[in-house]
Enzyme design. Structure first.
Site, PDB file in Angstrom:
ATOM      1  N   HIS A 271     -60.836  73.047 109.437  1.00 59.58           N
ATOM      2  CA  HIS A 271     -60.383  71.701 109.077  1.00 59.58           C
ATOM      3  C   HIS A 271     -61.292  70.584 109.569  1.00 59.58           C
ATOM      4  O   HIS A 271     -61.055  69.426 109.267  1.00 59.58           O
ATOM      5  CB  HIS A 271     -58.956  71.460 109.591  1.00 59.58           C
ATOM      6  CG  HIS A 271     -58.904  71.178 111.061  1.00 59.58           C
ATOM      7  ND1 HIS A 271     -59.003  72.163 111.996  1.00 59.58           N
ATOM      8  CD2 HIS A 271     -58.800  70.018 111.756  1.00 59.58           C
ATOM      9  CE1 HIS A 271     -58.942  71.635 113.210  1.00 59.58           C
ATOM     10  NE2 HIS A 271     -58.822  70.328 113.092  1.00 59.58           N
TER      11      HIS A 271
HETATM   12  C1  UD1 Z   1     -56.126  65.770 113.087  1.00 58.12           C
HETATM   13  C2  UD1 Z   1     -56.878  65.520 114.377  1.00 58.12           C
HETATM   14  C3  UD1 Z   1     -57.568  66.800 114.811  1.00 58.12           C
HETATM   15  C4  UD1 Z   1     -56.592  67.956 114.896  1.00 58.12           C
HETATM   16  C5  UD1 Z   1     -55.916  68.098 113.545  1.00 58.12           C
HETATM   17  C6  UD1 Z   1     -54.931  69.237 113.553  1.00 58.12           C
HETATM   18  C7  UD1 Z   1     -57.754  63.237 114.617  1.00 58.12           C
HETATM   19  C8  UD1 Z   1     -58.955  62.392 114.558  1.00 58.12           C
HETATM   20  N1  UD1 Z   1     -57.919  64.512 114.193  1.00 58.12           N
HETATM   21  O1  UD1 Z   1     -57.104  66.034 112.070  1.00 58.12           O
HETATM   22  O2  UD1 Z   1     -58.128  66.592 116.096  1.00 58.12           O
HETATM   23  O3  UD1 Z   1     -57.272  69.134 115.241  1.00 58.12           O
HETATM   24  O4  UD1 Z   1     -55.247  66.877 113.248  1.00 58.12           O
HETATM   25  O5  UD1 Z   1     -54.283  69.351 112.329  1.00 58.12           O
HETATM   26  O6  UD1 Z   1     -56.715  62.783 115.040  1.00 58.12           O
HETATM   27  N2  UD1 Z   1     -52.542  65.126 105.753  1.00 58.12           N
HETATM   28  C9  UD1 Z   1     -51.499  65.551 104.988  1.00 58.12           C
HETATM   29  N3  UD1 Z   1     -50.308  65.821 105.604  1.00 58.12           N
HETATM   30  C10 UD1 Z   1     -50.139  65.658 106.941  1.00 58.12           C
HETATM   31  C11 UD1 Z   1     -51.223  65.213 107.706  1.00 58.12           C
HETATM   32  C12 UD1 Z   1     -52.421  64.957 107.095  1.00 58.12           C
HETATM   33  O7  UD1 Z   1     -51.601  65.719 103.783  1.00 58.12           O
HETATM   34  O8  UD1 Z   1     -49.031  65.902 107.433  1.00 58.12           O
HETATM   35  C13 UD1 Z   1     -53.831  64.823 105.104  1.00 58.12           C
HETATM   36  C14 UD1 Z   1     -54.179  63.350 105.258  1.00 58.12           C
HETATM   37  O9  UD1 Z   1     -53.742  62.643 104.164  1.00 58.12           O
HETATM   38  C15 UD1 Z   1     -55.670  63.332 105.404  1.00 58.12           C
HETATM   39  C16 UD1 Z   1     -56.002  64.708 105.933  1.00 58.12           C
HETATM   40  O10 UD1 Z   1     -54.855  65.529 105.781  1.00 58.12           O
HETATM   41  O11 UD1 Z   1     -56.300  63.183 104.176  1.00 58.12           O
HETATM   42  C17 UD1 Z   1     -56.427  64.640 107.364  1.00 58.12           C
HETATM   43  O12 UD1 Z   1     -55.358  64.192 108.223  1.00 58.12           O
HETATM   44  P1  UD1 Z   1     -55.654  63.401 109.583  1.00 58.12           P
HETATM   45  O13 UD1 Z   1     -54.425  63.271 110.386  1.00 58.12           O
HETATM   46  O14 UD1 Z   1     -56.419  62.178 109.298  1.00 58.12           O
HETATM   47  O15 UD1 Z   1     -56.662  64.314 110.384  1.00 58.12           O
HETATM   48  P2  UD1 Z   1     -56.723  65.888 110.524  1.00 58.12           P
HETATM   49  O16 UD1 Z   1     -57.894  66.376 109.753  1.00 58.12           O
HETATM   50  O17 UD1 Z   1     -55.381  66.520 110.289  1.00 58.12           O
END
Ligand code: UD1
Length: 366
Positions: free
Chosen positions: A210
């Site tokens: 991820h």
């Molecule tokens: C975040 C953390 C990372 C952790 C990871 C575990 C930061 C900078 N990064 O990364 O350290 O290892 O979580 O999962 O805080 N999304 C969904 N549904 C959700 C959550 C996210 O669809 O419930 C999508 C968002 O729209 C976004 C992408 O996933 O496009 C990334 O989500 P985001 O929370 O920004 O960061 P992660 O890559 O999950």
């Protein structure tokens, strides 16, 4: 004493569960300690958030800031505004932040600026020295304003001392993620893919990816997947797909017919799979810690780690992000020469009790 506990993203939920439990036990012993659980809403999907609360027995959050998705700045801004409003309505005596996600940094800044509230950072002091990772910036900013550091490793202690943090603010307590793992070990349960794919112990691989550096570019992701599939000796690969990865995966054009894809898995199911796997291939930090404790070979597709003890003591190996490094790592695995690991000091299931005992002592509320 009122403690805010901040939780925003999936790995946070695993880390705060035993802290909530330790506070509740102290309160039951008549100690004047209470908490307010603040969910920032950074992760909001049922499978990324609600299911973890349910399985780990974490009580409903007192507040949900509902920050949701966005760019790093948008997400940080929304979390900061929501938490500032909460603290303005009712302040707390201590703000506990855990790990390295955006919510960790955003809330620590607000606690210090909005009310000069003391901040405790659980998992403080670790460093990858890689500023292309948003998590590294979150760690550096959080630690620059943290009052009390609850650390997982000797390396974290060294990093903090080198930055001029006095010993009196560093508490080497171990790893709360491992508190949760120890507690939940007897409850781990096979996910549906165990039966449907006819999996058996030591005869499949678990894959998670991820990190933006590995998954945001479709040709990079495709090259990694090709190398893993080609090196896997035909073993089934179970790949629970993070939402960030899922957006790009379908565009890679890679033939995934031998890969068992699923939505993000629940805690108990995922760790059941890790425990029984031949090996784990990942770019996560937390999974390298869990694999170390379970003694399962772990290949990390990153060039650096903020958790070096998983390599020096544990079963983890940094493979890097060059797909050419993947086949030799699998050769070591299949030749039976993967290193045997040990468990880092104080990763014993009692870290949260130590954290709360220290807080009771620091604040003189015994
Ligand atoms: C975040 C953390 C990372 C952790 C990871 C575990 C930061 C900078 N990064 O990364 O350290 O290892 O979580 O999962 O805080 N999304 C969904 N549904 C959700 C959550 C996210 O669809 O419930 C999508 C968002 O729209 C976004 C992408 O996933 O496009 C990334 O989500 P985001 O929370 O920004 O960061 P992660 O890559 O999950």
């Amino acid at each position: 004493m009122l403690i805010d506990i901040i939780a925003g993203a999936r790995p946070n939920f695993i880390k705060i569960a035993p802290i909530v439990e330790a506070i509740t036990k102290a309160k039951d012993r008549g100690i004047d300690i209470n908490y307010r659980l603040v969910h920032t809403g950074q992760h909001y999907d049922k499978k990324m958030s609600h299911d973890f609360f349910e399985q780990l027995g974490i009580p409903e959050p007192h507040h949900n800031l509902e920050a949701g998705s966005g760019t790093q700045a948008e997400q940080t801004g929304k979390i900061m505004m929501g938490y500032e409003k909460l603290l303005t309505e009712k302040a707390c005596d201590l703000c506990i932040v855990v790990g390295d996600v955006t919510s960790t940094m955003a809330c620590s800044i607000v606690a210090k600026k909005a009310g000069n509230i003391k901040v405790a950072h659980v998992e403080g002091g670790i460093r990858s020295r890689d500023l292309t990772m948003p998590e590294e910036i979150n760690r550096m900013v959080t630690d620059a304003i943290t009052d009390y550091f609850f650390t997982t490793s000797a390396t974290a202690n060294e990093n903090l001392k080198a930055a001029g943090v006095p010993d009196s603010r560093i508490f080497f307590v171990g790893n709360t993620m491992i508190d949760t793992l120890q507690k939940q070990m007897p409850r781990l349960m096979a996910p549906p893919v165990w039966k449907s794919a006819n999996l058996s112990t030591g005869a499949y691989l678990v894959l998670t990816l991820h990190r933006p550096a590995n998954v945001d570019d479709k040709s990079k992701l495709a090259a990694l997947l090709h190398a893993i599939i080609d090196s896997s000796n035909g073993l089934p690969i179970v790949f629970p797909v993070h939402p960030r990865t899922s957006k790009v995966l379908s565009e890679t054009g890679v033939d995934l017919s031998t890969v068992h894809l699923s939505e993000p898995m629940s805690y108990l199911e995922f760790n059941f799979l890790v425990k029984n796997a031949k090996a784990v291939v990942t770019d996560s930090g937390g999974i390298t810690e869990e694999a170390t404790v379970m003694g399962v070979p772990c290949m990390t597709l990153r060039d650096n780690t903020e958790r070096p003890e998983t390599c020096t003591i544990g079963t983890n190996e940094l493979i890097g992000t060059d797909p050419a490094n993947i086949p030799p790592a699998f050769e070591t695995l299949f030749s039976g020469n993967w290193k045997k690991g040990g468990i880092p000091p104080l990763w014993d299931g009692h870290t949260s009790e130590r954290i709360i005992a220290n807080i009771i002592d620091i604040f003189g509320i015994a």
